[in-house]
Design a protein around this motif. Structure first.
Motif, PDB file in Angstrom:
ATOM      1  N   LEU A   1       0.839  -1.204   0.000  1.00  0.00           N
ATOM      2  CA  LEU A   1       0.000   0.000   0.000  1.00  0.00           C
ATOM      3  C   LEU A   1       0.876   1.257   0.000  1.00  0.00           C
ATOM      4  O   LEU A   1       0.646   2.188  -0.782  1.00  0.00           O
ATOM      5  CB  LEU A   1      -0.937  -0.022   1.211  1.00  0.00           C
ATOM      6  N   ALA A   2       1.886   1.278   0.868  1.00  0.00           N
ATOM      7  CA  ALA A   2       2.784   2.445   0.932  1.00  0.00           C
ATOM      8  C   ALA A   2       3.506   2.632  -0.404  1.00  0.00           C
ATOM      9  O   ALA A   2       3.677   3.763  -0.878  1.00  0.00           O
ATOM     10  CB  ALA A   2       3.789   2.273   2.067  1.00  0.00           C
ATOM     11  N   SER A   3       3.900   1.527  -1.029  1.00  0.00           N
ATOM     12  CA  SER A   3       4.583   1.593  -2.320  1.00  0.00           C
ATOM     13  C   SER A   3       3.659   2.178  -3.397  1.00  0.00           C
ATOM     14  O   SER A   3       4.080   3.000  -4.223  1.00  0.00           O
ATOM     15  CB  SER A   3       5.059   0.189  -2.728  1.00  0.00           C
ATOM     16  N   ILE A   4       2.383   1.782  -3.375  1.00  0.00           N
ATOM     17  CA  ILE A   4       1.395   2.305  -4.333  1.00  0.00           C
ATOM     18  C   ILE A   4       1.156   3.795  -4.089  1.00  0.00           C
ATOM     19  O   ILE A   4       1.119   4.606  -5.029  1.00  0.00           O
ATOM     20  CB  ILE A   4       0.070   1.511  -4.228  1.00  0.00           C
ATOM     21  N   LEU A   5       1.007   4.177  -2.825  1.00  0.00           N
ATOM     22  CA  LEU A   5       0.755   5.593  -2.492  1.00  0.00           C
ATOM     23  C   LEU A   5       1.940   6.460  -2.913  1.00  0.00           C
ATOM     24  O   LEU A   5       1.763   7.566  -3.439  1.00  0.00           O
ATOM     25  CB  LEU A   5       0.483   5.736  -0.987  1.00  0.00           C
ATOM     26  N   LYS A   6       3.158   5.928  -2.704  1.00  0.00           N
ATOM     27  CA  LYS A   6       4.357   6.678  -3.128  1.00  0.00           C
ATOM     28  C   LYS A   6       4.383   6.825  -4.650  1.00  0.00           C
ATOM     29  O   LYS A   6       4.755   7.875  -5.173  1.00  0.00           O
ATOM     30  CB  LYS A   6       5.623   5.967  -2.650  1.00  0.00           C
ATOM     31  N   ALA A   7       3.993   5.757  -5.343  1.00  0.00           N
ATOM     32  CA  ALA A   7       3.976   5.804  -6.810  1.00  0.00           C
ATOM     33  C   ALA A   7       2.979   6.844  -7.318  1.00  0.00           C
ATOM     34  O   ALA A   7       3.118   7.358  -8.428  1.00  0.00           O
ATOM     35  CB  ALA A   7       3.640   4.423  -7.380  1.00  0.00           C
TER      36      ALA A   7
END
Length: 474
Positions: free
Chosen positions: A134-140
């Motif tokens: 989730l954090a990786s998606i939000l950063k993207a």
């Protein structure tokens, strides 16, 4: 101390239950805000005395070896999440009408007026991976975020630090949720529910109820697992804000208001115009690392929360591609003589081990450790046809051996009858002897590690080291 944010701590008498990872920062934060802080701790060993000295130097009172008595004048207890609800301290607090919060509740109350919303995740297994995805998606998507809670940045640091966040990806355990009565997430997911920590919660019903607290007051989406009806039941029971939606995720074809998989594509039929007819492609199964079934489910849950926050489809794909899983979570260690060796030391309960065993066709299974009250009948019955052989180590291996005798009597079992760290090398040697080309030797213990190792990380490291030793001598 109602349910709102607390701004004035000056002179408040707060008792902090437990030294340790959460207790020490909680004590320091409240002391810095002018509260009169007393820390109580059951243990009185050298480590506790050193920690106590550090706090006492700041002017914080510490009582070692007495975690049962409620200090006089206490107006609030902030407890370490691991302290069981049936401890005498909490009975005394109930009697005196003193509220009990956990560190998550404290962080929630200390947020500023413009605080970042929380996207929260719980479940028996997959929490850490899902929150990291989730954090990786939000950063993207270009958002300022962090994976917090049980992992990464501490929630107190995230809430009180100088770093500004747009949104937080928050991992919450059942313990933390138990002690967080006023938490209200933007959106939340319960990934799955299986018996775990029943020695702490007292019953499956109490465990499920604590997990379900994550949905209370959700604003946009309650994300549940279509394959696990218990998670949907928790959504139905939750008191949410007007307009909040139930969003399912499934490894099958999604219906309206669900995310799922169609011909190797992760698709969204929840956050699209005209969801009766339309679907949005998010990513390919190949974008998920590793693409084991339970991990695809984690990716769908992470995607659902990100989409609930308004993240575009491209960011879901880019975020999943950028994500790398933690060590000891279905980590491929080596191939030796046509046999794969896989470290899933993080499979510390039967539900996680079940997911791990389901990912391979023919397995030499290394299992055992501390059972924490678990039973192994269903795990063994569902996995029997995949087992080439089993090697058992650890304190409660007998429980697994008995389940194997009942549900997989044809499967060869080696019981090493050992709980020393060196047993792992012997287990790997036995597994090599039993394995045939095309098999997977899988460390998925279905048990906690503390009978033999410091933690599951060390257990996985020792396994990987033993495999490398085997390879060097091959």
């Amino acid at each position: 101390m109602g349910s709102g944010q607390v701004t004035d701590w000056q002179g408040k008498n707060v008792t902090v239950a437990g030294l340790g990872v959460s207790g020490i920062p909680v004590a320091k934060v409240l002391h810095a805000r002018g509260a009169h802080v007393t820390v109580v701790n059951d243990g009185d060993d050298a480590r506790a005395r050193a920690q106590a000295a550090e706090l006492e130097a700041l002017g914080i009172t510490v009582r070692l070896g007495d975690g049962a008595t409620l200090p006089e004048g206490t107006e609030l207890i902030v407890t370490a999440p691991g302290w069981k609800p049936d401890k005498p301290l909490f009975a005394a607090a109930r009697e005196a009408g003193v509220p009990v919060w956990g560190d998550v509740e404290l962080a929630w109350r200390l947020r500023g007026p413009d605080a970042a919303p929380w996207l929260a995740v719980t479940g028996t297994n997959g929490k850490t991976t899902t929150v990291q995805m989730l954090a990786s998606i939000l950063k993207a998507a270009g958002l300022r975020t962090a994976a917090v809670g049980n992992i990464g940045v501490s929630l107190l640091d995230a809430v009180l630090g100088d770093e500004q966040y747009d949104v937080l990806a928050v991992e919450l355990s059942s313990y933390q949720l138990h002690w967080a009565p006023s938490l209200r997430a933007h959106s939340a997911a319960v990934l799955n529910l299986a018996p775990d920590h029943l020695d702490w919660h007292g019953s499956m019903e109490a465990y499920a109820a604590d997990k379900g607290r994550i949905y209370e007051g959700n604003r946009v989406a309650c994300v549940y697992n279509v394959a696990d009806k218990a998670t949907e039941d928790l959504v139905r029971a939750a008191d949410v804000e007007e307009g909040c939606r139930a969003i399912g995720f499934t490894l099958g074809t999604p219906g309206p208001s669900q995310l799922g998989v169609v011909e190797g594509i992760l698709v969204d039929r929840a956050f699209v115009e005209n969801r009766q007819k339309n679907a949005q492609e998010l990513a390919e199964v190949a974008d998920v690392n590793p693409p084991a079934p339970h991990n695809i489910a984690n990716a769908l849950a992470a995607a659902a929360l990100a989409r609930a926050y308004g993240v575009p489809a491209k960011a879901v794909r880019d975020g999943l591609r950028a994500f790398t899983p933690d060590a000891h979570r279905i980590a491929h260690v080596a191939d030796l003589d046509g046999v794969a060796y896989v470290d899933d030391s993080k499979a510390t309960n039967t539900h996680a081990a079940q997911a791990s065993l389901a990912a391979y066709e023919s397995i030499v299974w290394i299992a055992g450790g501390l059972a924490k009250g678990a039973v192994f009948e269903e795990l063994v019955a569902r996995s029997a046809e995949r087992l080439r052989a089993v090697v058992l180590i650890g304190a409660d291996r007998g429980l697994i051996r008995e389940a194997l005798a009942r549900h997989a009597p044809e499967v060869p079992v080696v019981d090493l009858d050992r709980t020393d760290t060196g047993a792992m090398l012997a287990a790997v040697q036995e597994a090599k002897r039993l394995a045939q080309p095309g098999d997977t030797v899988l460390l998925a213990p279905a048990c906690a590690s503390m009978d033999m190792f410091v933690n599951y990380n060390q257990r996985g490291d020792v396994f990987a080291e033993a495999v490398r030793e085997l390879g060097a001598g091959a």
